[in-house]
Design a protein around this motif. Structure first.
Motif, short mmCIF file in Angstrom:
data_model
loop_
_atom_site.label_atom_id
_atom_site.label_comp_id
_atom_site.label_asym_id
_atom_site.label_seq_id
_atom_site.Cartn_x
_atom_site.Cartn_y
_atom_site.Cartn_z
N LEU A 55 39.67 9.91 24.03
CA LEU A 55 38.67 9.82 23.24
C LEU A 55 38.56 10.17 21.83
CD1 LEU A 55 35.57 10.53 26.13
CD2 LEU A 55 36.59 8.32 25.40
N GLY A 56 37.95 9.41 21.05
CA GLY A 56 38.39 9.89 19.72
C GLY A 56 39.53 9.45 19.06
N THR A 57 40.54 9.09 19.92
CA THR A 57 41.94 8.95 19.21
C THR A 57 42.14 7.50 19.70
OG1 THR A 57 42.87 10.00 21.22
CG2 THR A 57 42.60 11.38 19.17
N SER A 58 42.71 7.34 20.91
CA SER A 58 43.04 5.96 21.23
C SER A 58 41.92 5.12 21.33
CB SER A 58 43.86 6.27 22.79
OG SER A 58 45.01 6.89 22.72
N ILE A 59 40.72 5.56 21.96
CA ILE A 59 39.39 5.10 22.07
C ILE A 59 38.49 5.56 21.43
CG2 ILE A 59 37.66 4.11 23.73
CD1 ILE A 59 39.69 4.46 26.26
N PRO A 60 37.95 4.69 20.13
CA PRO A 60 37.02 5.74 19.24
C PRO A 60 35.70 5.52 20.15
CG PRO A 60 38.21 3.73 18.31
CD PRO A 60 38.59 3.50 19.64
N VAL A 61 34.93 6.78 19.93
CA VAL A 61 33.54 6.87 20.49
C VAL A 61 32.78 7.50 19.49
CG1 VAL A 61 34.37 6.81 22.89
CG2 VAL A 61 34.22 8.95 21.72
N SER A 62 31.60 7.18 19.85
CA SER A 62 30.32 7.81 18.79
C SER A 62 30.05 9.20 19.24
CB SER A 62 29.18 6.77 18.44
OG SER A 62 28.27 6.81 19.90
N ASN A 63 29.28 9.85 18.34
CA ASN A 63 28.96 11.17 18.70
C ASN A 63 27.68 10.94 19.68
OD1 ASN A 63 30.72 12.85 17.23
ND2 ASN A 63 29.31 12.50 15.40
N GLU A 64 27.21 9.84 19.73
CA GLU A 64 25.90 9.67 20.48
C GLU A 64 26.47 9.63 22.05
OE1 GLU A 64 26.53 8.13 17.62
OE2 GLU A 64 24.72 8.83 16.53
N PHE A 65 27.63 8.79 21.99
CA PHE A 65 28.13 8.84 23.38
C PHE A 65 28.52 10.09 24.08
CE2 PHE A 65 31.82 8.37 26.24
CZ PHE A 65 31.34 7.69 27.25
N ILE A 66 29.26 11.02 23.19
CA ILE A 66 29.76 12.33 23.65
C ILE A 66 28.26 13.17 23.94
CG2 ILE A 66 30.65 14.43 22.98
CD1 ILE A 66 32.45 12.41 23.54
N ASN A 67 27.19 12.91 23.01
CA ASN A 67 25.82 13.83 23.70
C ASN A 67 25.30 13.08 24.62
OD1 ASN A 67 26.35 15.26 21.27
ND2 ASN A 67 25.13 14.04 19.88
N SER A 68 25.30 12.07 24.90
CA SER A 68 24.91 11.33 26.12
C SER A 68 25.29 11.76 27.40
CB SER A 68 24.79 9.67 26.16
OG SER A 68 24.11 9.37 25.01
N VAL A 69 26.62 11.91 27.46
CA VAL A 69 27.26 12.64 28.44
C VAL A 69 27.02 13.85 28.52
CG1 VAL A 69 29.59 12.99 29.43
CG2 VAL A 69 29.60 10.78 28.31
N SER A 70 27.10 14.42 27.59
CA SER A 70 26.67 16.17 27.75
C SER A 70 25.23 16.14 28.19
CB SER A 70 26.67 16.70 26.36
OG SER A 70 26.58 17.81 26.49
N THR A 71 24.25 15.35 27.81
CA THR A 71 23.11 15.38 28.40
C THR A 71 23.09 15.10 29.99
OG1 THR A 71 21.96 14.81 26.37
CG2 THR A 71 20.55 14.22 28.36
N LEU A 72 23.79 14.04 30.50
CA LEU A 72 23.84 13.66 31.90
C LEU A 72 24.55 14.79 32.65
CD1 LEU A 72 23.75 11.53 34.01
CD2 LEU A 72 25.99 10.75 33.42
N THR A 73 25.43 15.42 32.25
CA THR A 73 25.99 16.60 32.81
C THR A 73 24.93 17.77 32.95
OG1 THR A 73 28.25 16.32 31.52
CG2 THR A 73 27.77 18.16 32.33
N THR A 74 24.18 17.89 31.91
CA THR A 74 23.11 18.87 32.15
C THR A 74 22.16 18.50 33.19
OG1 THR A 74 23.24 19.69 29.68
CG2 THR A 74 21.31 20.16 30.74
N TRP A 75 21.81 17.21 33.27
CA TRP A 75 20.63 17.00 33.82
C TRP A 75 21.21 16.87 35.49
CZ3 TRP A 75 15.64 16.40 33.79
CH2 TRP A 75 15.00 16.27 32.74
N CYS A 76 22.77 16.48 35.79
CA CYS A 76 23.14 16.59 37.13
C CYS A 76 23.40 18.02 37.53
CB CYS A 76 24.32 15.87 36.98
SG CYS A 76 24.30 14.17 37.05
N LEU A 77 23.77 18.71 36.78
CA LEU A 77 23.69 20.33 37.07
C LEU A 77 22.53 20.79 37.38
CD1 LEU A 77 25.75 22.45 37.16
CD2 LEU A 77 25.55 22.99 35.06
N THR A 78 21.46 20.51 36.59
CA THR A 78 20.27 21.27 36.91
C THR A 78 19.69 20.60 38.32
OG1 THR A 78 19.66 21.05 34.80
CG2 THR A 78 17.78 21.26 36.02
#
Length: 348
Positions: free
Chosen positions: A284-307
């Protein structure tokens, strides 16, 4: 011989049972996310904004259990959240670890991180023995203090066969104590003879959660925050070998005590953690370009699942047992955290 009438009336029963079980399963998952939402809202309130969504949700879950009892009807869904969603969150958590950055710039920090982890676990366990504290909770707190808070506790809990109740108690304590220490660091910052970089390293190798490091290091500026998070990622990096070390210890102790090898379930979610770390570091970010919004969304999903997972664990907590089991481990962890901060200060 069974009559045709009986057969006709029995045929729909099985699909109906499956349908009811599915609704209970979905209802249990939805219930944990509902309390997670309440935790999110509570974390916006003054005072709780420093505690965070995770600890706030656990508090609500524990209080719900004491006043209304455990919701037995939707147990299957709650169990799914506390076990399956927990492992899924740990896998997603791997995206936060940039292996390349740690190996390139943080090798010196990793050595100090390893010292910190060993110190935190050994001292907490030793103090627990002196205080005659609950061994399992104390071990979880030592792991959480040394590595990366709730994520480390969640990863090691199934390996050391921790009860859901003990895991939830450990996560709640680590969130509370870590927040107190992070706020104390920001208060002490103006009075410490440390440069911004040194202060960031001190925060990164001694505080409990990534969020705690971010909270404490921010007053030191961007450089302090960056190096603090890098030091913290080094401790996250060591989570995987630590898990395998504990697997070996559990099997060895089982062989000695039971004269037969203890079956330790292989933590397959750690493989997912490693894979996601590799993807986040080199794809991610090298071979497959992704936006910061995508990374933030995954981080948010992680937080909600962990909660949601922590809500499932929190519903297993009895306040009566909490008073009996948590005080001495809390004292052991508090002393360890103070000693760890002092040690980290001198090895920066």
């Amino acid at each position: 011989m069974e009559s045709q009438y009986a057969r006709v009336n029995k045929e729909p029963i099985q699909p109906q049972i499956k349908s009811t079980s599915f609704r209970q399963w979905i209802g249990g998952i939805a219930f944990t996310f509902m309390i997670a939402l309440l935790g999110y809202l509570l974390a916006k309130a003054p005072g709780f904004d420093h505690v965070g969504q995770l600890a706030s949700a656990i508090v609500i879950a524990v209080l719900y259990r004491q006043f209304f009892g455990y919701p037995e009807l939707i147990r299957s869904g709650i169990g799914f959240s506390s076990k399956r969603l927990l492992r899924f969150a740990i896998i997603l958590y791997g995206l936060k670890l940039n292996i390349g950055t740690v190996l390139q710039d943080g090798l010196g920090l990793i050595v100090r991180d390893a010292v910190v982890i060993a110190f935190a676990i050994l001292i907490t366990v030793w103090l627990a023995r002196l205080l005659k504290a609950d061994k399992n909770i104390s071990l979880l707190l030592g792991i959480g203090t040394g590595v990366c808070g709730a994520a480390a506790i969640a990863a090691l809990a199934p390996i050391i066969k921790s009860k859901d109740e003990d895991t939830a108690i450990g996560v709640g304590i680590i969130a509370l104590v870590g927040t107190i220490f992070a706020i104390a660091y920001t208060i002490l910052r103006p009075f410490l003879p440390l440069s911004d970089i040194e202060y960031g390293i001190w925060s990164g190798i001694s505080l409990h959660e990534i969020a705690h490091v971010a909270l404490a290091a921010s007053p030191g500026g961007q450089d302090a925050l960056a190096i603090g998070l890098l030091a913290k990622l080094g401790r996250v990096f060591l989570l995987v070998p630590l898990c395998f070390l504990f697997m070996y210890i559990m099997k060895r102790n089982g062989t000695r005590e039971d004269c037969s090898e203890t079956k330790v379930e292989f933590p397959w979610f750690l493989i997912g953690f490693i894979v996601m770390s590799i993807i986040g570091s080199y794809v991610l970010g090298t071979s497959i370009p992704v936006s910061n919004e995508f990374i933030n969304s995954v981080s948010t999903l992680t937080t909600w699942c962990l909660t949601a997972a922590m809500v499932g664990l929190g519903l297993n907590v009895s306040l009566r047992d909490l008073r009996m089991k948590a005080l001495k481990p809390l004292i052991a962890m508090g002393i360890t955290s103070i000693c760890l901060s002092i040690l980290a200060y001198f090895i920066v």
